[in-house]
Design a protein around this motif. Structure first.
Motif, PDB file in Angstrom:
ATOM      1  N   LEU A 199       0.831  -1.200   0.000  1.00 36.03           N
ATOM      2  CA  LEU A 199       0.000   0.000   0.000  1.00 36.03           C
ATOM      3  C   LEU A 199       0.865   1.249   0.000  1.00 36.03           C
ATOM      4  O   LEU A 199       0.584   2.215  -0.719  1.00 36.03           O
ATOM      5  N   PHE A 200       1.947   1.211   0.799  1.00 34.15           N
ATOM      6  CA  PHE A 200       2.853   2.354   0.847  1.00 34.15           C
ATOM      7  C   PHE A 200       3.474   2.593  -0.527  1.00 34.15           C
ATOM      8  O   PHE A 200       3.572   3.729  -0.995  1.00 34.15           O
ATOM      9  N   PHE A 201       3.906   1.512  -1.173  1.00 35.74           N
ATOM     10  CA  PHE A 201       4.514   1.677  -2.488  1.00 35.74           C
ATOM     11  C   PHE A 201       3.499   2.209  -3.492  1.00 35.74           C
ATOM     12  O   PHE A 201       3.840   3.035  -4.344  1.00 35.74           O
ATOM     13  N   ALA A 202       2.239   1.749  -3.400  1.00 35.87           N
ATOM     14  CA  ALA A 202       1.207   2.232  -4.311  1.00 35.87           C
ATOM     15  C   ALA A 202       1.030   3.744  -4.160  1.00 35.87           C
ATOM     16  O   ALA A 202       0.824   4.466  -5.140  1.00 35.87           O
ATOM     17  N   ARG A 203       1.159   4.228  -2.928  1.00 40.86           N
ATOM     18  CA  ARG A 203       1.061   5.676  -2.699  1.00 40.86           C
ATOM     19  C   ARG A 203       2.227   6.413  -3.354  1.00 40.86           C
ATOM     20  O   ARG A 203       2.076   7.540  -3.833  1.00 40.86           O
ATOM     21  N   MET A 204       3.410   5.775  -3.389  1.00 41.17           N
ATOM     22  CA  MET A 204       4.574   6.409  -4.003  1.00 41.17           C
ATOM     23  C   MET A 204       4.383   6.608  -5.502  1.00 41.17           C
ATOM     24  O   MET A 204       5.011   7.484  -6.101  1.00 41.17           O
ATOM     25  N   LEU A 205       3.518   5.821  -6.112  1.00 43.55           N
ATOM     26  CA  LEU A 205       3.295   5.936  -7.552  1.00 43.55           C
ATOM     27  C   LEU A 205       2.488   7.177  -7.914  1.00 43.55           C
ATOM     28  O   LEU A 205       2.540   7.645  -9.046  1.00 43.55           O
ATOM     29  N   PHE A 206       1.743   7.719  -6.954  1.00 42.59           N
ATOM     30  CA  PHE A 206       0.860   8.858  -7.226  1.00 42.59           C
ATOM     31  C   PHE A 206       1.092   9.960  -6.185  1.00 42.59           C
ATOM     32  O   PHE A 206       0.209  10.289  -5.392  1.00 42.59           O
ATOM     33  N   PRO A 226      20.693  14.983 -11.257  1.00 41.98           N
ATOM     34  CA  PRO A 226      20.326  15.736 -10.048  1.00 41.98           C
ATOM     35  C   PRO A 226      19.000  16.469 -10.197  1.00 41.98           C
ATOM     36  O   PRO A 226      18.185  16.498  -9.269  1.00 41.98           O
ATOM     37  N   GLU A 227      18.776  17.045 -11.379  1.00 41.27           N
ATOM     38  CA  GLU A 227      17.543  17.812 -11.598  1.00 41.27           C
ATOM     39  C   GLU A 227      16.307  16.918 -11.539  1.00 41.27           C
ATOM     40  O   GLU A 227      15.293  17.278 -10.912  1.00 41.27           O
ATOM     41  N   ASP A 228      16.374  15.746 -12.171  1.00 37.78           N
ATOM     42  CA  ASP A 228      15.230  14.831 -12.147  1.00 37.78           C
ATOM     43  C   ASP A 228      14.982  14.299 -10.743  1.00 37.78           C
ATOM     44  O   ASP A 228      13.830  14.158 -10.313  1.00 37.78           O
ATOM     45  N   PHE A 229      16.063  13.997 -10.021  1.00 33.41           N
ATOM     46  CA  PHE A 229      15.888  13.486  -8.666  1.00 33.41           C
ATOM     47  C   PHE A 229      15.252  14.535  -7.761  1.00 33.41           C
ATOM     48  O   PHE A 229      14.324  14.239  -7.000  1.00 33.41           O
ATOM     49  N   VAL A 230      15.762  15.767  -7.821  1.00 38.92           N
ATOM     50  CA  VAL A 230      15.222  16.829  -6.958  1.00 38.92           C
ATOM     51  C   VAL A 230      13.753  17.093  -7.284  1.00 38.92           C
ATOM     52  O   VAL A 230      12.922  17.236  -6.385  1.00 38.92           O
ATOM     53  N   LYS A 231      13.424  17.147  -8.565  1.00 42.00           N
ATOM     54  CA  LYS A 231      12.032  17.350  -8.970  1.00 42.00           C
ATOM     55  C   LYS A 231      11.140  16.261  -8.385  1.00 42.00           C
ATOM     56  O   LYS A 231      10.035  16.533  -7.898  1.00 42.00           O
ATOM     57  N   SER A 232      11.619  15.016  -8.417  1.00 45.85           N
ATOM     58  CA  SER A 232      10.862  13.901  -7.864  1.00 45.85           C
ATOM     59  C   SER A 232      10.770  13.993  -6.342  1.00 45.85           C
ATOM     60  O   SER A 232       9.693  13.845  -5.759  1.00 45.85           O
ATOM     61  N   SER A 233      11.895  14.265  -5.687  1.00 45.45           N
ATOM     62  CA  SER A 233      11.918  14.252  -4.219  1.00 45.45           C
ATOM     63  C   SER A 233      11.009  15.308  -3.611  1.00 45.45           C
ATOM     64  O   SER A 233      10.441  15.099  -2.534  1.00 45.45           O
ATOM     65  N   ASN A 241      13.187   7.823  -0.055  1.00 46.12           N
ATOM     66  CA  ASN A 241      14.282   7.650  -1.009  1.00 46.12           C
ATOM     67  C   ASN A 241      14.175   8.650  -2.151  1.00 46.12           C
ATOM     68  O   ASN A 241      15.050   8.710  -3.015  1.00 46.12           O
ATOM     69  N   GLY A 242      13.099   9.413  -2.189  1.00 45.02           N
ATOM     70  CA  GLY A 242      12.988  10.514  -3.142  1.00 45.02           C
ATOM     71  C   GLY A 242      12.444  10.169  -4.502  1.00 45.02           C
ATOM     72  O   GLY A 242      12.131  11.063  -5.283  1.00 45.02           O
ATOM     73  N   SER A 243      12.331   8.883  -4.822  1.00 45.46           N
ATOM     74  CA  SER A 243      11.789   8.479  -6.118  1.00 45.46           C
ATOM     75  C   SER A 243      11.306   7.039  -6.029  1.00 45.46           C
ATOM     76  O   SER A 243      11.690   6.300  -5.126  1.00 45.46           O
ATOM     77  N   VAL A 244      10.465   6.650  -6.981  1.00 43.90           N
ATOM     78  CA  VAL A 244       9.915   5.289  -6.991  1.00 43.90           C
ATOM     79  C   VAL A 244      11.020   4.257  -7.193  1.00 43.90           C
ATOM     80  O   VAL A 244      11.104   3.259  -6.470  1.00 43.90           O
ATOM     81  N   CYS A 245      11.895   4.482  -8.181  1.00 45.68           N
ATOM     82  CA  CYS A 245      12.926   3.479  -8.473  1.00 45.68           C
ATOM     83  C   CYS A 245      13.886   3.312  -7.307  1.00 45.68           C
ATOM     84  O   CYS A 245      14.316   2.191  -7.001  1.00 45.68           O
ATOM     85  N   HIS A 246      14.204   4.393  -6.601  1.00 52.50           N
ATOM     86  CA  HIS A 246      15.116   4.285  -5.466  1.00 52.50           C
ATOM     87  C   HIS A 246      14.440   3.649  -4.258  1.00 52.50           C
ATOM     88  O   HIS A 246      15.098   3.002  -3.435  1.00 52.50           O
ATOM     89  N   THR A 247      13.128   3.813  -4.133  1.00 50.94           N
ATOM     90  CA  THR A 247      12.392   3.102  -3.092  1.00 50.94           C
ATOM     91  C   THR A 247      12.451   1.601  -3.333  1.00 50.94           C
ATOM     92  O   THR A 247      12.680   0.801  -2.413  1.00 50.94           O
ATOM     93  N   LEU A 248      12.258   1.196  -4.583  1.00 49.58           N
ATOM     94  CA  LEU A 248      12.369  -0.225  -4.941  1.00 49.58           C
ATOM     95  C   LEU A 248      13.775  -0.763  -4.651  1.00 49.58           C
ATOM     96  O   LEU A 248      13.929  -1.880  -4.149  1.00 49.58           O
ATOM     97  N   LEU A 249      14.794   0.020  -4.970  1.00 51.03           N
ATOM     98  CA  LEU A 249      16.166  -0.396  -4.693  1.00 51.03           C
ATOM     99  C   LEU A 249      16.394  -0.607  -3.204  1.00 51.03           C
ATOM    100  O   LEU A 249      17.082  -1.548  -2.784  1.00 51.03           O
ATOM    101  N   GLY A 250      15.817   0.273  -2.395  1.00 45.77           N
ATOM    102  CA  GLY A 250      15.950   0.142  -0.953  1.00 45.77           C
ATOM    103  C   GLY A 250      15.337  -1.142  -0.438  1.00 45.77           C
ATOM    104  O   GLY A 250      15.919  -1.846   0.402  1.00 45.77           O
TER     105      GLY A 250
END
Length: 305
Positions: free
Chosen positions: A24-31, A241-248, A259-268
């Motif tokens: 559920l937490f990850f689903a929230r990260m998508l939106f 850096p620009e894409d990461f900051v925009k996401s975070s 983790n500031g982004s969906v892909c980095h959350t998955l990596l964690g």
């Protein structure tokens, strides 16, 4: 149902609930815009000024630009004044916001009184603690680092700016940690340990000052294409850096640590799922060294050509 069956049923139910909550937490990260909405005036409502340390390049520079684009005047801090002046010029010309430059070396413990004096009369609503060093972007063991005495100004900057935020009852502090602090990380031992401090320091302060209206968040990215990472080629995992900051900035309401982004959350999550014996094996350590050396060499070759 006997006692043993009941225990297994309860254990199974607990596992289902645990992973259901994580899903559920990850689903929230998508939106993030839907799940963690921010009003248009969120950033400027915190105060007139944002302070960004380590702002001459990389993530710090990207945060300085992003906050100026959202209506903040910014104070940018780093060691090299010429580089900061150029960044300040670019931010001013691009956004029309006022930029103040403070050239300072955070490894010098005697600089903080001077910094505090220069910030004294500013209404600082946002602080981004980004300053930090990676002794070598090539992974190596602790005693192989040439410099072991690098320090961060994270706690000193918070001590300096937090009282004003507490008095006004609002403020935002972003402390940049690292995804590799998720576990004790061989070959990046010193760097990972320093980022654990940033994370725990941030989480503790949030618990202490949350009732003062202050948002404190530890942000733990993985791969970002910066000088510290050898300017690796950007892709789905390694972000600019620009894409990461925009996401975070979309996840400021997502919790005390992200983790500031969906892909980095998955990596964690993936990193925590791998048995430590596998990660700590000599084979994995040598493979990591070889991989980073290869990527660095490829980047250097591309730059030369």
């Amino acid at each position: 149902m006997d006692l043993m069956e009941l225990i297994f049923v309860c254990l199974g139910a607990a596992v289902v609930v645990y992973y259901g909550v994580k899903l559920l937490f990850f689903a929230r990260m998508l939106f993030p815009k839907l799940c963690f909405p921010l009003p248009k005036t969120f950033f400027t409502s915190m105060g007139e000024w944002a302070v960004v340390t380590g702002a001459s390049e990389g993530i710090g520079r990207a945060y300085a630009f992003a906050l100026a684009e959202r209506g903040m005047n910014v104070v940018i801090m780093s060691r090299t004044k010429a580089t900061l002046d150029q960044v300040a010029k670019e931010i001013g010309e691009t956004t029309g916001q006022t930029v103040k430059v403070i050239a300072t070396d955070f490894t010098n413990q005697n600089v903080f009184d001077e910094i505090e004096a220069q910030l004294k009369d500013l209404n600082v609503g946002i602080l981004v603690n980004n300053v930090g060093t990676l002794p070598s972007h090539i992974p190596c063991k602790f005693l192989e680092f040439e410099e072991l005495d690098k320090v961060s100004g994270t706690s000193a900057m918070c001590k300096m700016i937090l009282p004003g935020m507490a008095n006004r009852g609002k403020g935002l502090i972003l402390n940049i940690s690292s995804g590799i602090a998720t576990i004790p990380f061989p070959l990046y031992t010193l760097y990972a340990a320093s980022k654990v401090f940033v994370e725990r320091f941030s989480l503790g302060l949030q618990a202490e000052y949350k009732d003062k209206g202050i948002i404190m968040q530890a942000i733990a990215p993985f791969g970002i294409s910066t000088r510290m990472a050898g300017y690796q080629q950007t892709n789905t995992v390694t972000l600019s850096p620009e894409d990461f900051v925009k996401s975070s900035l979309l996840y400021l309401r997502a919790g005390d640590k992200t983790n500031g982004s969906v892909c980095h959350t998955l990596l964690g999550w993936l990193l925590q799922a791998i048995p430590l014996k596998v990660l700590y094996s000599e084979f994995m350590q040598h493979s990591l060294q070889d991989y980073v050396k290869k990527k660095t060499a490829q980047t250097a070759s591309s730059s030369a050509s």
